[in-house]
Design a protein around this motif. Structure first.
Motif, short mmCIF file in Angstrom:
data_model
loop_
_atom_site.label_atom_id
_atom_site.label_comp_id
_atom_site.label_asym_id
_atom_site.label_seq_id
_atom_site.Cartn_x
_atom_site.Cartn_y
_atom_site.Cartn_z
N GLN A 112 -15.14 0.71 -27.97
CA GLN A 112 -14.92 -0.71 -27.69
C GLN A 112 -15.01 -1.55 -28.96
O GLN A 112 -14.19 -2.45 -29.18
CB GLN A 112 -15.94 -1.19 -26.65
CG GLN A 112 -15.67 -0.66 -25.25
CD GLN A 112 -16.82 -0.93 -24.29
OE1 GLN A 112 -17.87 -1.45 -24.69
NE2 GLN A 112 -16.63 -0.60 -23.03
N GLN A 116 -11.78 -3.47 -30.40
CA GLN A 116 -11.83 -4.93 -30.45
C GLN A 116 -11.66 -5.44 -31.87
O GLN A 116 -10.97 -6.43 -32.13
CB GLN A 116 -13.15 -5.44 -29.86
CG GLN A 116 -13.20 -6.96 -29.71
CD GLN A 116 -12.14 -7.48 -28.77
OE1 GLN A 116 -12.07 -7.05 -27.62
NE2 GLN A 116 -11.30 -8.38 -29.24
N THR A 117 -12.28 -4.75 -32.82
CA THR A 117 -12.15 -5.15 -34.23
C THR A 117 -10.71 -5.01 -34.69
O THR A 117 -10.18 -5.90 -35.38
CB THR A 117 -13.07 -4.28 -35.11
OG1 THR A 117 -14.43 -4.44 -34.70
CG2 THR A 117 -12.95 -4.69 -36.58
N VAL A 119 -7.94 -5.08 -32.82
CA VAL A 119 -7.10 -6.09 -32.17
C VAL A 119 -7.33 -7.46 -32.81
O VAL A 119 -6.38 -8.21 -33.08
CB VAL A 119 -7.40 -6.14 -30.66
CG1 VAL A 119 -6.73 -7.35 -30.02
CG2 VAL A 119 -6.90 -4.87 -29.98
N ASN A 120 -8.60 -7.81 -33.07
CA ASN A 120 -8.90 -9.10 -33.69
C ASN A 120 -8.22 -9.23 -35.04
O ASN A 120 -7.66 -10.28 -35.38
CB ASN A 120 -10.42 -9.27 -33.85
CG ASN A 120 -11.12 -9.48 -32.53
OD1 ASN A 120 -10.49 -9.79 -31.51
ND2 ASN A 120 -12.43 -9.32 -32.51
N ARG A 121 -8.27 -8.18 -35.83
CA ARG A 121 -7.65 -8.23 -37.15
C ARG A 121 -6.13 -8.32 -37.06
O ARG A 121 -5.49 -9.03 -37.83
CB ARG A 121 -8.05 -6.99 -37.96
CG ARG A 121 -9.52 -7.01 -38.37
CD ARG A 121 -9.87 -5.83 -39.24
NE ARG A 121 -11.30 -5.84 -39.56
CZ ARG A 121 -11.91 -4.90 -40.27
NH1 ARG A 121 -11.22 -3.87 -40.75
NH2 ARG A 121 -13.21 -4.98 -40.52
N VAL A 123 -4.42 -9.73 -34.62
CA VAL A 123 -4.07 -11.09 -34.20
C VAL A 123 -4.24 -12.08 -35.36
O VAL A 123 -3.43 -13.00 -35.52
CB VAL A 123 -4.94 -11.52 -32.99
CG1 VAL A 123 -4.72 -12.99 -32.66
CG2 VAL A 123 -4.61 -10.66 -31.77
N GLU A 124 -5.28 -11.88 -36.17
CA GLU A 124 -5.47 -12.75 -37.33
C GLU A 124 -4.31 -12.61 -38.32
O GLU A 124 -3.88 -13.61 -38.91
CB GLU A 124 -6.79 -12.40 -38.04
CG GLU A 124 -8.03 -12.79 -37.26
CD GLU A 124 -9.31 -12.30 -37.92
OE1 GLU A 124 -9.20 -11.65 -38.99
OE2 GLU A 124 -10.39 -12.56 -37.38
N GLU A 125 -3.82 -11.40 -38.49
CA GLU A 125 -2.74 -11.15 -39.43
C GLU A 125 -1.37 -11.48 -38.85
O GLU A 125 -0.41 -11.71 -39.60
CB GLU A 125 -2.77 -9.68 -39.88
CG GLU A 125 -4.04 -9.32 -40.65
CD GLU A 125 -4.21 -7.81 -40.80
OE1 GLU A 125 -3.33 -7.07 -40.30
OE2 GLU A 125 -5.21 -7.39 -41.41
N PRO A 127 -0.61 -14.03 -36.08
CA PRO A 127 -0.93 -15.03 -35.05
C PRO A 127 0.28 -15.36 -34.18
O PRO A 127 1.40 -15.51 -34.71
CB PRO A 127 -1.36 -16.25 -35.87
CG PRO A 127 -0.72 -16.06 -37.20
CD PRO A 127 -0.71 -14.59 -37.44
#
Length: 204
Positions: A112, A116-117, A119-121, A123-125, A127
């Motif tokens: 998890q 999650q890490t 996916v977060n990265r 989305v940040e890269e 947007p």
């Protein structure tokens, strides 16, 4: 972008960049690099904990960098981490980490966190645009539950009264004032405010 589409996009991104990153990770592993770093902090009893753990704990538990900690706060964190380390090592020695239920929980938490890490990265890269967000919202609006609305109303007995009030509103009259003066609904005292409600709990 749906979760499935996002997962596919992340997968493509990994496939594109994965070879280089995997080689770098392999090289680091072969060199014996510790991802936690080599620096340690020593407790008064001689026990040592990784400095990176102290920094992480300070930021997440006390919401400030380790450089801003008082000596008492720093000692308390080190003491807590030493206790955790000792208990964890004792658990390892008893084979607790090899028990099926514990191993499953640890593996799920690991997956998890990594997922999650990633996916977060991603989305940040990458947007999403406002148009993409709006399209996703519109496509899934029917699946949202407990969507609430807030409204006011003026309840009168005849269509003629309603038409007259609508005309006043079109001319700039205050809705709440008209509701207090003309509405026969109990909400009139609140300017016709019906509060928040879902579509299923309101009459047509």
């Amino acid at each position: 972008m749906t979760l499935k589409a996002l997962s596919a996009a992340v997968a493509v991104s990994i496939m594109t960049l994965g070879c280089t990153q995997q080689q770098e990770a392999t090289d680091a592993s072969a060199a014996g690099t510790d991802p936690l770093g080599a620096a340690t902090v020593q407790a008064p009893d001689g026990q040592e904990v990784k400095e990176s753990l102290v920094r992480y704990y300070a930021l997440n538990a006390l919401q400030k960098p380790v450089e801003q900690l008082t000596p008492e706060e720093r000692d308390a964190i080190v003491d807590r981490l030493v206790n955790l380390k000792v208990l964890a090592e004792a658990a390892e020695a008893r084979g607790i980490s090899q028990e099926r239920t514990v191993a499953v929980e640890l593996e799920l938490q690991r997956q998890q966190l990594l997922a999650q890490t990633l996916v977060n990265r991603f989305v940040e890269e990458n947007p999403p645009t406002d148009a993409e967000l709006q399209a996703e919202y519109d496509a899934n609006l029917s699946e949202f539950e407990n969507v609430e609305h807030k409204a006011r109303h003026i309840l009168v007995e005849t269509e003629e009264e309603a038409a007259a009030l609508i005309k006043q509103l079109d001319e700039g009259a205050d809705f709440a004032t008209l509701a207090k003066e003309h509405s026969i609904d109990p909400a009139a005292s609140n300017g016709g405010d019906l509060g928040w409600f879902t579509s299923s709990t309101m009459v047509p």
